[in-house]
Design a protein around this motif. Sequence first.
Motif, short mmCIF file in Angstrom:
data_model
loop_
_atom_site.label_atom_id
_atom_site.label_comp_id
_atom_site.label_asym_id
_atom_site.label_seq_id
_atom_site.Cartn_x
_atom_site.Cartn_y
_atom_site.Cartn_z
N LEU A 136 131.50 21.13 22.19
CA LEU A 136 130.30 20.64 21.86
C LEU A 136 129.69 19.58 22.95
CD1 LEU A 136 129.94 20.63 18.13
CD2 LEU A 136 129.83 22.64 19.73
N PHE A 137 128.73 19.34 23.31
CA PHE A 137 128.40 18.37 24.23
C PHE A 137 127.23 17.72 23.84
CE2 PHE A 137 130.42 21.50 26.58
CZ PHE A 137 131.38 20.97 27.45
N GLY A 138 126.81 16.36 23.81
CA GLY A 138 125.51 15.84 23.50
C GLY A 138 125.63 15.44 22.09
N ASP A 139 124.33 15.41 21.43
CA ASP A 139 124.09 14.85 19.88
C ASP A 139 124.15 16.22 19.13
OD1 ASP A 139 124.10 12.44 21.03
OD2 ASP A 139 121.84 12.42 21.09
N CYS A 140 124.82 16.08 18.06
CA CYS A 140 124.89 16.95 17.09
C CYS A 140 123.98 16.43 15.85
CB CYS A 140 126.28 17.41 16.59
SG CYS A 140 127.24 18.30 17.75
N ASP A 141 122.75 17.07 15.71
CA ASP A 141 121.73 16.20 14.93
C ASP A 141 120.96 17.50 14.19
OD1 ASP A 141 119.98 16.71 16.91
OD2 ASP A 141 119.87 14.52 17.26
N LEU A 142 119.99 17.17 13.66
CA LEU A 142 119.02 18.10 12.90
C LEU A 142 118.36 19.05 14.05
CD1 LEU A 142 118.05 19.17 10.39
CD2 LEU A 142 116.02 17.71 10.35
N SER A 143 118.26 18.46 15.22
CA SER A 143 117.36 19.37 16.29
C SER A 143 118.56 20.23 16.77
CB SER A 143 116.89 18.47 17.19
OG SER A 143 118.00 17.93 17.70
N GLU B 229 121.25 25.98 16.70
CA GLU B 229 122.16 26.54 17.83
C GLU B 229 123.56 26.22 17.45
OE1 GLU B 229 122.22 25.74 22.55
OE2 GLU B 229 121.11 24.28 21.26
N LEU B 230 123.92 24.88 16.73
CA LEU B 230 125.38 24.75 16.19
C LEU B 230 125.86 25.93 15.53
CD1 LEU B 230 127.81 23.18 16.27
CD2 LEU B 230 126.89 21.60 14.66
N GLN B 231 124.95 26.06 14.14
CA GLN B 231 125.14 27.28 13.16
C GLN B 231 125.43 28.72 14.06
OE1 GLN B 231 121.87 26.51 10.81
NE2 GLN B 231 123.07 25.86 9.29
N GLN B 232 124.78 28.90 14.93
CA GLN B 232 124.85 30.21 15.68
C GLN B 232 126.22 30.33 16.44
OE1 GLN B 232 123.28 33.10 15.11
NE2 GLN B 232 124.66 33.81 16.54
N ALA B 233 126.49 29.14 17.14
CA ALA B 233 127.66 29.07 18.04
C ALA B 233 128.82 29.11 17.20
CB ALA B 233 127.71 27.69 18.92
N ILE B 234 128.93 28.45 15.97
CA ILE B 234 129.89 28.58 15.07
C ILE B 234 130.05 30.15 14.65
CG2 ILE B 234 130.96 28.04 12.78
CD1 ILE B 234 129.95 25.10 13.64
N SER B 235 129.09 30.69 13.83
CA SER B 235 129.15 31.93 13.46
C SER B 235 129.49 33.16 14.44
CB SER B 235 127.72 32.12 12.88
OG SER B 235 127.73 33.55 12.31
N SER B 236 129.05 32.95 15.66
CA SER B 236 129.54 33.88 16.97
C SER B 236 130.85 33.75 16.99
CB SER B 236 128.60 33.76 17.86
OG SER B 236 127.42 33.97 17.77
N SER B 237 131.36 32.45 17.15
CA SER B 237 132.78 32.16 17.44
C SER B 237 133.73 32.72 16.34
CB SER B 237 133.05 30.58 17.72
OG SER B 237 132.41 30.45 18.84
N LEU B 238 133.37 32.51 15.13
CA LEU B 238 134.01 33.03 13.92
C LEU B 238 134.11 34.60 13.70
CD1 LEU B 238 133.31 30.33 11.13
CD2 LEU B 238 135.39 30.74 12.12
N ALA B 239 132.94 35.23 14.30
CA ALA B 239 133.15 36.62 14.40
C ALA B 239 134.05 37.37 15.30
CB ALA B 239 131.49 37.20 14.58
N SER C 209 123.56 16.94 9.34
CA SER C 209 123.41 18.17 9.39
C SER C 209 124.40 18.54 10.38
CB SER C 209 121.99 18.33 10.25
OG SER C 209 121.99 17.67 11.45
N GLY C 210 125.21 18.16 11.37
CA GLY C 210 126.29 18.56 12.23
C GLY C 210 127.58 18.72 11.25
N ILE C 211 127.87 17.62 10.46
CA ILE C 211 128.98 18.04 9.54
C ILE C 211 128.70 18.92 8.58
CG2 ILE C 211 129.82 16.69 7.63
CD1 ILE C 211 129.47 14.15 9.04
N HIS C 212 127.34 19.38 7.91
CA HIS C 212 127.23 20.60 7.22
C HIS C 212 127.40 21.69 7.83
CE1 HIS C 212 125.25 22.91 4.34
NE2 HIS C 212 124.49 23.54 5.11
N ALA C 213 127.04 21.85 8.99
CA ALA C 213 127.31 23.00 9.85
C ALA C 213 128.75 23.18 10.31
CB ALA C 213 126.51 23.07 11.05
N MET C 214 129.50 22.13 10.51
CA MET C 214 131.03 22.53 10.56
C MET C 214 131.68 22.87 9.19
SD MET C 214 131.92 19.79 13.41
CE MET C 214 131.01 18.63 13.18
#
Length: 109
Positions: free
Chosen positions: A18-25, A29-39, A57-62
């Motif tokens: 991950l690069f940059g800021d993991c926030d609500l915006s 994209e973060l959720q999709q990246a995690i989901s795709s990687s886990l698949a 929000s970033g913590i929640h996604a992880m």
Amino acid sequence: MPFRFSAEPQSDCIVLRLFGDCDLSSLPELQQAISSSLADAAAVQIDLSAVGFLDSSGIHAMVTGYRHAEQHGRALYVTGASGMVSHVLKLTGVAELLAPPTPEHGHEH
């Protein structure tokens, strides 16, 4: 810094950098990246070494990704957190939950 990521297949996992800021915006994209990687892999290592800001929000996604991985016999963990990002993970108690596996304990927490 705008959020972006790369997914790099390794021999035993996918490294999601991950690069940059993991926030609500960046949440969708973060959720999709995690989901795709886990698949695609039995284990996902999220590298936070290039993340400068992490909010709830970033913590929640992880954590959601971690729970999904656990339910499906997979693993998700974070590495590379430093500075404010490391502090936030420790303060929320998530650092231990998302800690990398140790040789003695595998992926159990």
